[in-house]
Write a protein that holds these residues in place. Structure first.
Motif, PDB file in Angstrom:
ATOM      1  N   MET A   1      43.715  60.257  40.792  1.00 39.83           N
ATOM      2  CA  MET A   1      42.528  61.526  40.813  1.00 39.83           C
ATOM      3  C   MET A   1      42.529  62.059  42.259  1.00 39.83           C
ATOM      4  O   MET A   1      42.414  61.338  43.055  1.00 39.83           O
ATOM      5  N   LYS A   2      42.648  63.256  42.233  1.00 39.11           N
ATOM      6  CA  LYS A   2      42.320  64.066  43.585  1.00 39.11           C
ATOM      7  C   LYS A   2      40.837  64.355  43.920  1.00 39.11           C
ATOM      8  O   LYS A   2      40.601  64.935  43.015  1.00 39.11           O
ATOM      9  N   ILE A   3      40.618  63.940  45.061  1.00 35.83           N
ATOM     10  CA  ILE A   3      39.219  64.188  45.490  1.00 35.83           C
ATOM     11  C   ILE A   3      39.389  65.594  46.303  1.00 35.83           C
ATOM     12  O   ILE A   3      40.114  65.820  47.265  1.00 35.83           O
ATOM     13  N   ASN A   4      38.388  66.440  45.865  1.00 35.26           N
ATOM     14  CA  ASN A   4      38.384  67.759  46.417  1.00 35.26           C
ATOM     15  C   ASN A   4      37.198  67.714  47.708  1.00 35.26           C
ATOM     16  O   ASN A   4      36.014  67.649  47.537  1.00 35.26           O
ATOM     17  N   LEU A   5      37.771  67.834  49.012  1.00 34.40           N
ATOM     18  CA  LEU A   5      36.948  67.380  50.123  1.00 34.40           C
ATOM     19  C   LEU A   5      36.217  68.655  50.420  1.00 34.40           C
ATOM     20  O   LEU A   5      34.908  68.602  50.900  1.00 34.40           O
ATOM     21  N   VAL A   6      36.472  69.775  50.123  1.00 31.08           N
ATOM     22  CA  VAL A   6      35.741  71.062  50.152  1.00 31.08           C
ATOM     23  C   VAL A   6      34.580  71.074  49.357  1.00 31.08           C
ATOM     24  O   VAL A   6      33.479  71.166  49.983  1.00 31.08           O
ATOM     25  N   ILE A   7      34.513  70.380  47.957  1.00 31.62           N
ATOM     26  CA  ILE A   7      33.478  70.110  47.060  1.00 31.62           C
ATOM     27  C   ILE A   7      32.636  69.060  47.794  1.00 31.62           C
ATOM     28  O   ILE A   7      31.290  69.532  47.867  1.00 31.62           O
ATOM     29  N   LEU A   8      33.065  67.968  48.496  1.00 25.96           N
ATOM     30  CA  LEU A   8      32.175  67.000  48.851  1.00 25.96           C
ATOM     31  C   LEU A   8      31.389  67.325  50.200  1.00 25.96           C
ATOM     32  O   LEU A   8      30.303  67.112  50.419  1.00 25.96           O
ATOM     33  N   PHE A  68      31.716  76.771  56.390  1.00 26.56           N
ATOM     34  CA  PHE A  68      33.205  76.489  56.901  1.00 26.56           C
ATOM     35  C   PHE A  68      33.759  75.053  56.254  1.00 26.56           C
ATOM     36  O   PHE A  68      34.526  74.674  56.850  1.00 26.56           O
ATOM     37  N   ALA A  69      33.507  74.916  54.901  1.00 24.91           N
ATOM     38  CA  ALA A  69      33.952  73.695  54.261  1.00 24.91           C
ATOM     39  C   ALA A  69      35.470  73.749  54.285  1.00 24.91           C
ATOM     40  O   ALA A  69      35.994  72.746  54.551  1.00 24.91           O
ATOM     41  N   GLU A  70      36.024  74.870  54.085  1.00 26.69           N
ATOM     42  CA  GLU A  70      37.458  74.841  53.949  1.00 26.69           C
ATOM     43  C   GLU A  70      38.077  74.603  55.341  1.00 26.69           C
ATOM     44  O   GLU A  70      39.013  73.765  55.416  1.00 26.69           O
ATOM     45  N   THR A  71      37.626  75.072  56.255  1.00 25.99           N
ATOM     46  CA  THR A  71      37.639  75.157  57.812  1.00 25.99           C
ATOM     47  C   THR A  71      37.872  73.372  57.912  1.00 25.99           C
ATOM     48  O   THR A  71      38.810  72.689  58.664  1.00 25.99           O
ATOM     49  N   LEU A  72      36.567  72.598  57.744  1.00 22.19           N
ATOM     50  CA  LEU A  72      36.479  71.449  58.108  1.00 22.19           C
ATOM     51  C   LEU A  72      37.426  70.381  57.250  1.00 22.19           C
ATOM     52  O   LEU A  72      37.902  69.514  57.799  1.00 22.19           O
ATOM     53  N   ALA A  73      37.597  70.830  56.144  1.00 21.51           N
ATOM     54  CA  ALA A  73      38.531  70.113  55.121  1.00 21.51           C
ATOM     55  C   ALA A  73      40.049  70.414  55.631  1.00 21.51           C
ATOM     56  O   ALA A  73      40.854  69.508  55.345  1.00 21.51           O
ATOM     57  N   GLY A  74      40.291  71.248  56.423  1.00 20.15           N
ATOM     58  CA  GLY A  74      41.710  71.759  56.630  1.00 20.15           C
ATOM     59  C   GLY A  74      42.322  70.794  57.673  1.00 20.15           C
ATOM     60  O   GLY A  74      43.477  70.704  57.856  1.00 20.15           O
ATOM     61  N   GLY A  75      41.316  69.989  58.485  1.00 21.00           N
ATOM     62  CA  GLY A  75      42.154  69.134  59.415  1.00 21.00           C
ATOM     63  C   GLY A  75      42.276  69.508  60.883  1.00 21.00           C
ATOM     64  O   GLY A  75      43.035  68.685  61.584  1.00 21.00           O
ATOM     65  N   GLY A  76      42.135  70.590  61.017  1.00 20.02           N
ATOM     66  CA  GLY A  76      42.437  71.185  62.547  1.00 20.02           C
ATOM     67  C   GLY A  76      41.608  70.414  63.620  1.00 20.02           C
ATOM     68  O   GLY A  76      40.845  69.514  63.349  1.00 20.02           O
ATOM     69  N   ASN A  77      41.966  70.421  64.843  1.00 18.78           N
ATOM     70  CA  ASN A  77      41.497  69.680  65.652  1.00 18.78           C
ATOM     71  C   ASN A  77      39.861  69.930  66.027  1.00 18.78           C
ATOM     72  O   ASN A  77      39.101  68.740  66.128  1.00 18.78           O
ATOM     73  N   LEU A  78      39.561  70.995  66.116  1.00 14.13           N
ATOM     74  CA  LEU A  78      38.052  71.554  66.108  1.00 14.13           C
ATOM     75  C   LEU A  78      37.397  70.834  65.061  1.00 14.13           C
ATOM     76  O   LEU A  78      36.324  70.372  65.066  1.00 14.13           O
ATOM     77  N   TYR A 130      31.928  62.918  56.235  1.00 17.44           N
ATOM     78  CA  TYR A 130      32.372  63.459  57.559  1.00 17.44           C
ATOM     79  C   TYR A 130      33.451  62.641  57.925  1.00 17.44           C
ATOM     80  O   TYR A 130      34.400  63.086  58.729  1.00 17.44           O
ATOM     81  N   THR A 131      33.657  61.545  57.626  1.00 21.78           N
ATOM     82  CA  THR A 131      34.564  60.459  58.156  1.00 21.78           C
ATOM     83  C   THR A 131      35.640  60.688  57.383  1.00 21.78           C
ATOM     84  O   THR A 131      36.915  60.812  58.241  1.00 21.78           O
ATOM     85  N   LEU A 132      35.840  60.924  56.324  1.00 20.65           N
ATOM     86  CA  LEU A 132      37.080  61.402  55.227  1.00 20.65           C
ATOM     87  C   LEU A 132      37.400  62.597  55.900  1.00 20.65           C
ATOM     88  O   LEU A 132      38.874  62.791  56.040  1.00 20.65           O
ATOM     89  N   ALA A 133      36.609  63.674  56.281  1.00 20.10           N
ATOM     90  CA  ALA A 133      36.926  64.825  56.811  1.00 20.10           C
ATOM     91  C   ALA A 133      37.508  64.626  58.144  1.00 20.10           C
ATOM     92  O   ALA A 133      38.838  65.271  58.336  1.00 20.10           O
ATOM     93  N   ALA A 134      36.967  63.790  58.945  1.00 17.15           N
ATOM     94  CA  ALA A 134      37.413  63.860  60.303  1.00 17.15           C
ATOM     95  C   ALA A 134      39.014  63.028  60.326  1.00 17.15           C
ATOM     96  O   ALA A 134      39.826  63.267  61.181  1.00 17.15           O
ATOM     97  N   SER A 135      39.204  62.173  59.410  1.00 15.29           N
ATOM     98  CA  SER A 135      40.267  61.225  59.638  1.00 15.29           C
ATOM     99  C   SER A 135      41.430  61.680  58.517  1.00 15.29           C
ATOM    100  O   SER A 135      42.549  61.300  58.846  1.00 15.29           O
ATOM    101  N   GLN A 136      41.108  62.719  57.686  1.00 14.16           N
ATOM    102  CA  GLN A 136      42.053  63.021  56.743  1.00 14.16           C
ATOM    103  C   GLN A 136      42.969  61.989  56.368  1.00 14.16           C
ATOM    104  O   GLN A 136      44.265  62.309  56.496  1.00 14.16           O
TER     105      GLN A 136
END
Length: 141
Positions: A1-8, A68-78, A130-136
């Motif tokens: 099962m894939k978790i959708n980080l944008v929704i989270l 900016f959920a998509e951007t935060l889920a995208g994993g860029g440095n910022l 937020y840890t999931l989004a930060a650690s990708q």
């Protein structure tokens, strides 16, 4: 099962608004005005300024996370840096809830006890997301 980080993340953003609503109820529940009345005027004002700044932070966290959920889920440095900041903030808030604040005198009804437990679930959810989004982690992609 894939978790959708944008929704989270969007859920996290909405939860910040819920925390703001809870924060608006808190002064009445803990009789904050009467407690603050015994303090010097500077301390009273300082407390209210801090309380307002916390509300501003929650609103900002909410708007940034939802917009900016998509951007935060995208994993860029910022995005990862911001998510690390949010994760640290909420981890420290969870620790404060568990070990610093004694809410027992105010949990006088089953409704208040339920609300307290719901708040603690939110305080646990936010640093996890937020840890999931930060650690990708690879399993998230």
């Amino acid at each position: 099962m894939k978790i959708n980080l944008v929704i989270l993340l969007r859920i996290a953003g909405a939860l910040h608004l819920g925390l703001m609503c809870a924060g608006l109820l808190m002064p009445r529940i803990v009789r904050m005005r009467s407690h603050l009345a015994t303090l010097p005027q500077f301390i009273r004002r300082l407390f209210w300024v801090y309380y307002s700044f916390i509300a501003l932070c929650l609103l900002s966290f909410s708007v940034i996370t939802i917009a900016f959920a998509e951007t935060l889920a995208g994993g860029g440095n910022l995005a990862r840096a911001l998510c690390t900041l949010f994760a640290a903030f909420w981890t420290l808030r969870l620790i404060a809830a568990a070990f610093v604040f004694d809410m027992c005198p105010y949990l006088t009804s089953s409704y208040r006890r339920l609300g307290y437990h719901v708040l603690n679930v939110v305080f646990a959810y936010l640093p996890i997301v937020y840890t999931l989004a930060a650690s990708q982690p690879a399993w998230l992609k």
